[in-house]
Motif scaffolding. Structure first.
Motif, PDB file in Angstrom:
ATOM      1  N   CYS A 213      20.776 -43.824 -63.458  1.00 37.44           N
ATOM      2  CA  CYS A 213      21.693 -44.752 -63.258  1.00 37.44           C
ATOM      3  C   CYS A 213      21.439 -46.059 -62.738  1.00 37.44           C
ATOM      4  N   ASN A 214      20.433 -46.303 -62.047  1.00 39.97           N
ATOM      5  CA  ASN A 214      20.204 -47.498 -61.394  1.00 39.97           C
ATOM      6  C   ASN A 214      18.759 -48.302 -62.006  1.00 39.97           C
TER       7      ASN A 214
ATOM      8  N   VAL B 274      19.046 -51.967 -61.876  1.00 42.13           N
ATOM      9  CA  VAL B 274      18.846 -52.523 -60.965  1.00 42.13           C
ATOM     10  C   VAL B 274      17.545 -52.506 -60.443  1.00 42.13           C
TER      11      VAL B 274
ATOM     12  N   GLU C 177      18.007 -42.608 -59.086  1.00 39.50           N
ATOM     13  CA  GLU C 177      19.139 -42.126 -59.277  1.00 39.50           C
ATOM     14  C   GLU C 177      19.444 -41.772 -60.580  1.00 39.50           C
TER      15      GLU C 177
ATOM     16  N   PRO D 264      27.200 -46.671 -62.773  1.00 33.50           N
ATOM     17  CA  PRO D 264      26.574 -48.021 -62.618  1.00 33.50           C
ATOM     18  C   PRO D 264      27.469 -49.148 -63.338  1.00 33.50           C
TER      19      PRO D 264
ATOM     20  N   THR E 169      24.659 -50.999 -67.331  1.00 31.97           N
ATOM     21  CA  THR E 169      23.373 -50.006 -67.839  1.00 31.97           C
ATOM     22  C   THR E 169      22.511 -50.828 -68.522  1.00 31.97           C
TER      23      THR E 169
END
Length: 486
Positions: free
Chosen positions: A114-115, A118, A165, A456, A459
Motif C-alpha cells: 500500500c505504501n 511513498v 505495509e 494509499p 498507487t
C-alpha cells in the motif's frame, strides 16, 4: 483496466546439491494459474547464483535446453508473475537479484504494498536507482539497506517488515539460507513442506508441494519469518499477532487451485459451499446446472447437489488459452472469449440452464458466454455468481484500481441481468462469505469497501506506463510523418 491474477512464489532448499531447477520448474508449473505473464528461477550453489527469467509461460521460458544449463544446487527460488504494478517487460520479471556489500540475494514476491510509492520516493531521493516498475524492487532495496546494518538476512527482513505495509508473501535466498515471510495481515497464502529426501519446499499453494513430492507441513502464519538452512528450520514470530488476520477471500473464490488447502480450508469445499448457498438463496426451476471453467465448476457442482438439479458439462474450455482476465485490452478480451470457450449443444439445447461463474467485472465476458449458450439453443439462462458484486478497488494484489469499469458500481442487479442477456441473476450474499472460510478473518474490501489498512493516496501504478505510452505515441507520430514525407 483489467483484473489480474496473483503471482506465485516457490522455493526449495536441500542439504546436498541436486536438480533444484527441475523441482522449481514443476512447482511453478503447478502455480501457473497464478501468473501467466512471466516466470523465473534462480539457483544457488556454493555462494553463486544462476538464473533465467523471461516473458511467457513456464514451459515456454524453461525449455529442456534451458533447464539443462542450470547446475545442480542446494537452493532455488522461483516465481510466476501477473503484474498488478509494473509494466509487462523483462525488467519486471522475478525473482529480483541483488548484489551488495555483504553478499547477494534473490527475492520473489506475491502481493501489493500500500505504501510502495511513498517508500520508492524516499529511496529515490536518497540516490536509489530503480530498474523495474514493480514494488518488489522497493522491497528488495529496503531489505538490502537493512542488511548492510545488521548481522543476518533474517534480521534485515524483520526490520524491513516494520515499514512495509500491505500484502506480501516473500521467498528470498541468500548464499546460505532460504527464507520466507508472510505479511502480518496474511493477505496472500504461503505454506511449506518437506520431501522424502529431506529438502524443504515453500510455495504459494499446497498444490505446488504435491507436484514436487513434498508433504505439506503447515501454512506460514501471518507475520511469521521462516529461516531454512543446513541446520534446519527456525521460526521468527516477532511480527505475528500485530495485525488482525485478513486473508483475501478471493483466494477461495477464484485465485487458488481447487486441490489446494489455504489456511486449513479446502478451496474445493469452499466453492462447493458457495454453490450450495446460491442454490438456497436463488432457487429456480431448471433442467441443468453448468459451471464456467475453471473456477465456476466446483460451485456449479455444489449448486447441483443442494438443488437436486442435474450437473452437466455445458461449456468446454480450450486448455491452451489463458484466462480472460489476462487480456491486455477490451478488444483482445472479446476475441479471446470466442476461441477460449465453446458451448456443448447436446447439453444445453432446448433446456433451462443455470450457469455458475465466479464473478462479473465489466459484464463483457459474461454477456459473451450467455450468447454462446443462446446460440447453442439454451431456452433459459439463469446466471449465478459465487461472489458478491465488485464495488471497490483492491490495493492488495488484485488489479482493480478503479471503480470506473466495474459494472456493479453503475448498474443495478436487474440492469446487469438485462445487459448480459440472462433471464435471471443472483450474487453470493455478502454475509455468506464467512461460510466459505469458516471464520471472519478475511479481507472482502473489493466487495464491502472495508479496508484493513490505510488506503494509499497514490498507487503510482501509471507513473511510468503513462510516460512510456506518451513516448511510443510521439515516436509513432514521428514515424508516420516520415512515411508521409517519403
Amino acid at each position: 483496466m483489467s483484473i489480474r491474477e496473483e503471482c506465485g512464489v516457490f522455493g526449495v532448499l536441500s542439504e546436498k546439491p541436486m536438480d533444484v531447477a527441475g523441482i522449481s520448474y514443476y512447482g511453478l508449473y503447478a502455480l501457473q494459474h497464478r501468473g501467466q505473464e512471466s516466470c523465473g528461477i534462480v539457483v544457488g550453489e556454493d555462494g553463486l547464483f544462476f538464473s533465467h527469467k523471461d516473458l511467457g509461460l513456464v514451459n515456454e521460458v524453461f525449455t529442456k535446453d534451458i533447464l539443462q544449463q542450470f547446475p545442480k544446487g542446494t537452493m532455488a527460488v522461483g516465481h510466476v508473475r501477473y503484474g498488478t504494478t509494473g509494466a509487462t517487460n523483462r525488467n519486471n520479471c522475478q525473482p529480483i537479484e541483488v548484489n551488495h556489500q555483504k553478499g547477494r540475494m534473490a527475492l520473489a514476491h506475491n502481493g501489493n504494498l500500500c505504501n510502495a510509492e511513498v517508500l520508492r520516493n524516499e529511496l529515490e531521493l536518497n540516490g536509489a536507482i530503480f530498474h523495474s516498475t514493480s514494488d518488489t524492487e522497493t522491497i528488495a532495496y529496503i531489505i538490502t539497506k537493512e542488511r548492510l546494518k545488521t548481522n543476518s538476512i533474517e534480521e534485515a527482513l524483520s526490520r524491513a517488515m516494520n515499514v512495509l505495509e500491505g500484502a506480501y508473501s516473500l521467498v528470498l535466498m541468500s548464499p546460505q539460507k532460504l527464507i520466507c515471510a508472510r505479511d502480518p495481515y496474511g493477505f496472500r497464502p504461503l505454506c511449506f513442506g518437506r520431501r522424502a529426501d529431506g529438502a524443504y519446499v515453500v510455495a504459494s499453494e499446497s498444490c505446488a508441494l504435491q507436484a514436487v513430492g513434498a508433504n505439506f507441513i503447515r501454512d506460514v502464519e501471518p507475520g511469521e519469518i521462516l529461516v531454512f538452512s543446513r541446520d534446519g528450520m527456525v521460526s521468527r514470530r516477532e511480527h505475528c499477532g500485530t495485525k488482525k488476520k485478513h486473508l483475501c477471500i478471493f483466494e477461495y473464490i477464484y485465485f487458488s487451485r481447487p486441490d489446494s488447502v489455504i489456511d486449513g480450508i479446502s478451496v474445493h469445499k469452499a466453492r462447493l459451499r458457495a454453490g450450495e448457498i446460491l442454490a438456497k438463496t436463488y432457487p429456480t426451476e431448471a433442467d441443468i446446472v453448468i459451471g464456467v471453467p475453471d473456477s465456476g465448476l466446483d460451485a456449479a457442482l455444489g449448486y447441483s447437489q443442494a438443488s437436486g438439479i442435474p450437473y452437466g458439462i455445458g461449456l468446454i474450455k480450450n486448455k491452451y488459452i489463458g484466462r480472460t482476465f489476462i487480456s491486455p485490452g477490451q478488444d483482445a478480451r472479446i476475441d479471446q472469449v470466442k476461441i477460449k470457450l465453446s458451448a456443448v449443444e447436446e447439453s444445453v439445447k432446448g433446456k433451462r440452464v443455470i450457469m455458475i461463474d465466479d464473478s462479473i467485472v465489466r459484464g463483457t465476458t459474461s454477456g459473451r458466454i450467455v450468447k454462446l449458450l443462446r446460440d447453442a439453443g439454451a431456452k433459459e439462462i439463469h446466471v449465478r455468481i459465487s461472489a458478491p458484486p465488485f464495488l471497490h478497488p483492491c490495493y492488495y494484489g488484485t488489479d482493480i484500481d478503479s471503480e470506473d469499469h466495474l459494472i456493479a458500481c453503475h448498474h443495478s442487479e436487474t440492469e446487469i441481468c438485462q445487459m448480459i442477456g440472462a433471464d435471471s441473476l443472483g450474487y453470493l450474499p455478502m454475509e455468506s462469505l464467512r461460510e466459505l472460510s469458516g471464520n471472519c478473518y478475511y479481507c472482502n474490501a473489493c466487495f464491502s469497501g472495508a479496508y484493513p489498512t490505510e488506503i494509499p493516496k497514490d498507487t503510482g501504478k501509471n507513473r511510468f506506463e503513462q510516460k512510456l505510452s506518451e513516448i511510443h505515441k510521439i515516436n509513432g507520430e514521428e514515424r508516420s510523418s516520415k512515411h508521409e514525407n517519403l
